[in-house]
Design a protein around this motif. Structure first.
Motif, PDB file in Angstrom:
ATOM      1  N   ALA A  37       0.842  -1.197   0.000  1.00  0.00           N
ATOM      2  CA  ALA A  37       0.000   0.000   0.000  1.00  0.00           C
ATOM      3  C   ALA A  37       0.873   1.240   0.000  1.00  0.00           C
ATOM      4  O   ALA A  37       2.069   1.184   0.323  1.00  0.00           O
ATOM      5  CB  ALA A  37      -0.917  -0.004   1.221  1.00  0.00           C
ATOM      6  N   LEU A  38       0.269   2.374  -0.370  1.00  0.00           N
ATOM      7  CA  LEU A  38       0.913   3.677  -0.274  1.00  0.00           C
ATOM      8  C   LEU A  38       0.145   4.497   0.757  1.00  0.00           C
ATOM      9  O   LEU A  38      -0.911   5.054   0.459  1.00  0.00           O
ATOM     10  CB  LEU A  38       0.908   4.399  -1.629  1.00  0.00           C
ATOM     11  CG  LEU A  38       1.875   3.882  -2.688  1.00  0.00           C
ATOM     12  CD1 LEU A  38       1.670   4.644  -3.990  1.00  0.00           C
ATOM     13  CD2 LEU A  38       3.313   4.018  -2.210  1.00  0.00           C
ATOM     14  N   LEU A  39       0.667   4.546   1.970  1.00  0.00           N
ATOM     15  CA  LEU A  39       0.007   5.272   3.048  1.00  0.00           C
ATOM     16  C   LEU A  39      -0.031   6.762   2.725  1.00  0.00           C
ATOM     17  O   LEU A  39       1.011   7.376   2.492  1.00  0.00           O
ATOM     18  CB  LEU A  39       0.739   5.021   4.367  1.00  0.00           C
ATOM     19  CG  LEU A  39       0.165   5.686   5.616  1.00  0.00           C
ATOM     20  CD1 LEU A  39      -1.252   5.208   5.876  1.00  0.00           C
ATOM     21  CD2 LEU A  39       1.043   5.407   6.824  1.00  0.00           C
ATOM     22  N   PHE A  40      -1.250   7.339   2.700  1.00  0.00           N
ATOM     23  CA  PHE A  40      -1.458   8.742   2.339  1.00  0.00           C
ATOM     24  C   PHE A  40      -0.820   9.054   0.972  1.00  0.00           C
ATOM     25  O   PHE A  40      -0.384  10.157   0.710  1.00  0.00           O
ATOM     26  CB  PHE A  40      -0.923   9.675   3.417  1.00  0.00           C
ATOM     27  CG  PHE A  40      -1.644   9.540   4.725  1.00  0.00           C
ATOM     28  CD1 PHE A  40      -2.939   9.986   4.877  1.00  0.00           C
ATOM     29  CD2 PHE A  40      -1.026   8.932   5.798  1.00  0.00           C
ATOM     30  CE1 PHE A  40      -3.612   9.836   6.071  1.00  0.00           C
ATOM     31  CE2 PHE A  40      -1.694   8.782   7.006  1.00  0.00           C
ATOM     32  CZ  PHE A  40      -2.993   9.232   7.135  1.00  0.00           C
ATOM     33  N   TYR A  41      -0.758   8.034   0.106  1.00  0.00           N
ATOM     34  CA  TYR A  41      -0.319   8.152  -1.272  1.00  0.00           C
ATOM     35  C   TYR A  41       1.174   8.420  -1.437  1.00  0.00           C
ATOM     36  O   TYR A  41       1.632   8.643  -2.551  1.00  0.00           O
ATOM     37  CB  TYR A  41      -1.104   9.256  -2.002  1.00  0.00           C
ATOM     38  CG  TYR A  41      -2.567   8.937  -2.143  1.00  0.00           C
ATOM     39  CD1 TYR A  41      -3.026   8.098  -3.152  1.00  0.00           C
ATOM     40  CD2 TYR A  41      -3.494   9.467  -1.251  1.00  0.00           C
ATOM     41  CE1 TYR A  41      -4.370   7.795  -3.272  1.00  0.00           C
ATOM     42  CE2 TYR A  41      -4.845   9.161  -1.364  1.00  0.00           C
ATOM     43  CZ  TYR A  41      -5.273   8.338  -2.371  1.00  0.00           C
ATOM     44  OH  TYR A  41      -6.607   8.044  -2.490  1.00  0.00           O
ATOM     45  N   PHE A  42       1.977   8.377  -0.356  1.00  0.00           N
ATOM     46  CA  PHE A  42       3.401   8.630  -0.559  1.00  0.00           C
ATOM     47  C   PHE A  42       4.317   7.695   0.218  1.00  0.00           C
ATOM     48  O   PHE A  42       5.510   7.631  -0.078  1.00  0.00           O
ATOM     49  CB  PHE A  42       3.753  10.098  -0.218  1.00  0.00           C
ATOM     50  CG  PHE A  42       3.636  10.434   1.246  1.00  0.00           C
ATOM     51  CD1 PHE A  42       4.661  10.165   2.120  1.00  0.00           C
ATOM     52  CD2 PHE A  42       2.496  11.048   1.737  1.00  0.00           C
ATOM     53  CE1 PHE A  42       4.552  10.490   3.462  1.00  0.00           C
ATOM     54  CE2 PHE A  42       2.376  11.378   3.068  1.00  0.00           C
ATOM     55  CZ  PHE A  42       3.412  11.096   3.938  1.00  0.00           C
ATOM     56  N   MET A  43       3.816   6.940   1.206  1.00  0.00           N
ATOM     57  CA  MET A  43       4.690   6.089   2.007  1.00  0.00           C
ATOM     58  C   MET A  43       4.420   4.616   1.700  1.00  0.00           C
ATOM     59  O   MET A  43       3.368   4.086   2.040  1.00  0.00           O
ATOM     60  CB  MET A  43       4.470   6.327   3.517  1.00  0.00           C
ATOM     61  CG  MET A  43       5.410   5.505   4.391  1.00  0.00           C
ATOM     62  SD  MET A  43       4.980   5.634   6.150  1.00  0.00           S
ATOM     63  CE  MET A  43       5.277   7.369   6.398  1.00  0.00           C
ATOM     64  N   ALA A  93       9.543  15.565   6.174  1.00  0.00           N
ATOM     65  CA  ALA A  93      10.782  14.866   6.522  1.00  0.00           C
ATOM     66  C   ALA A  93      11.197  13.896   5.424  1.00  0.00           C
ATOM     67  O   ALA A  93      12.388  13.787   5.082  1.00  0.00           O
ATOM     68  CB  ALA A  93      10.603  14.113   7.840  1.00  0.00           C
ATOM     69  N   MET A  94      10.222  13.216   4.821  1.00  0.00           N
ATOM     70  CA  MET A  94      10.546  12.277   3.760  1.00  0.00           C
ATOM     71  C   MET A  94      11.056  13.012   2.518  1.00  0.00           C
ATOM     72  O   MET A  94      11.993  12.556   1.860  1.00  0.00           O
ATOM     73  CB  MET A  94       9.321  11.432   3.410  1.00  0.00           C
ATOM     74  CG  MET A  94       8.945  10.424   4.485  1.00  0.00           C
ATOM     75  SD  MET A  94       7.699   9.256   3.929  1.00  0.00           S
ATOM     76  CE  MET A  94       8.608   8.351   2.675  1.00  0.00           C
TER      77      MET A  94
END
Length: 350
Positions: A189-195, A332-333
């Motif tokens: 999955a992509l948590l909140f579309y970025f993680m 941060a990412m």
């Protein structure tokens, strides 16, 4: 769940929480009664009572219809056996397998069921705590120079970390299988579309009666990570060169993973365990729904309108903190991308 009645929708695989009064009304929705029949039956020809009951029944039937639970209503979500790609809950998900894990893990789960549960859990918890303490002590006292962590060490640590993440999710699946609520699937999955994250769908944990089992199911991955953290620490202390550098970098990744997994402001293992321990259900969903309806100045649905003012304030505060945390994490990412790219390029000599 915790003696709270839930409706299970076999078309979408979703669960819907209802009240005890709603559970009673459901027993009369057998296809032979109209809405007016229900009002007349429950009011027992009391005109004043009938008016109030009519409003309550209308609200209840509308909620069922909006959830796709009435005959002829449109299902609101992708069917359970439909597409492997879903985008609900701000988390695009791709299911890799639905049936493999339960079949593979059942022999191990059967063996675990035959063992005494409390000593087994105690050993798992104590081993994880000792593993984290030992691993992170090693990280902060025996870390090699930063320049040693670039290049091949970064690539090797990333590869091993992906394996650890898979084992983390497998630990959830083992506990779910042992409790008799097998996971629905394994995916990414992509948590909140970025993680990017791996996950197992353990929705059916709701079927397990008892908070202790659901807390253990939520914490299974974190407990397994503690044992792997000890392994990384042992390798870092008893090796040299590339192997030591890889293990040290891996310990840093495991520390970051622990912080993310315990954070109660995200849909993490820590949040799920907290929900199970204190009997909350979908607090994040209510919080974000309140924020969304407030920003759009929309009328609140019944389950939110019935919250007390104090409960609304708590949910709103929680939602705002969650949004702020996600924004901080995204920042941060983004700041870490150049460093990550440099480490990756150094691995190929650029």
């Amino acid at each position: 769940m915790d003696d709270i009645p839930l409706i299970f929708d076999p078309v979408t695989g979703n669960y819907h929480r209802i009240t005890r009064a709603g559970e009673v009304v459901l027993t009369y929705l057998d296809g032979t009664r109209t809405r007016d029949d229900l009002v007349a039956f429950f009011s027992r020809d009391d005109g004043a009572r009938a008016e109030a009951l009519a409003r309550q029944i209308d609200t209840f039937l509308a909620a069922l219809d909006n959830s796709g639970l009435l005959e002829g209503s449109e299902p609101p979500d992708t069917p359970q056996n439909g597409s492997r790609v879903r985008t609900s809950m701000l988390m695009p998900r791709i299911i890799l397998t639905r049936s493999l894990l339960p079949r593979v893990l059942e022999p191990l789960a059967a063996a675990l069921r035959a063992m005494p549960a409390k000593p087994l859990v105690l050993i798992a918890v104590l081993g994880a705590l000792c593993g984290y303490a030992f691993g992170f002590h090693t990280l902060f006292t025996a870390t090699p120079p930063p320049q040693n962590l670039a290049g091949p060490a970064f690539l090797l640590a990333t590869g091993v970390m992906l394996l650890y993440v898979l084992l983390h999710e497998t630990a959830h699946a083992v506990v779910a299988q042992t409790l008799g609520t097998p996971v629905r699937g394994l995916g990414v999955a992509l948590l909140f579309y970025f993680m990017p994250v791996a996950y197992v769908d353990r929705t059916d944990a709701y079927r397990h009666r008892g908070r202790g089992g659901r807390v253990l199911l939520a914490m299974a991955g974190i407990l397994s990570d503690g044992w792997f953290c000890a392994l990384s620490g042992v390798v870092a202390l008893n090796s040299a060169g590339l192997l030591r550098d890889t293990a040290a970098l891996l310990l840093g990744m495991q520390l970051l993973m622990l912080i993310i997994n315990l954070n109660p402001l995200m849909p993490s293992d820590g949040y799920t365990a907290l929900e199970a321990a204190i009997g909350l259900t979908n607090a994040r969903g209510r919080a974000f729904a309140l924020l969304r309806h407030s920003l759009r100045r929309q009328e609140l649905p019944a389950h939110l309108a019935n919250l007390s003012k104090a409960a609304r304030r708590v949910h709103m505060a929680y939602g705002l903190f969650s949004v702020a945390y996600v924004c901080l994490l995204a920042y941060a990412m983004l700041r870490a991308i150049p460093v990550t790219v440099d480490l990756a390029l150094s691995a190929v000599g650029r």
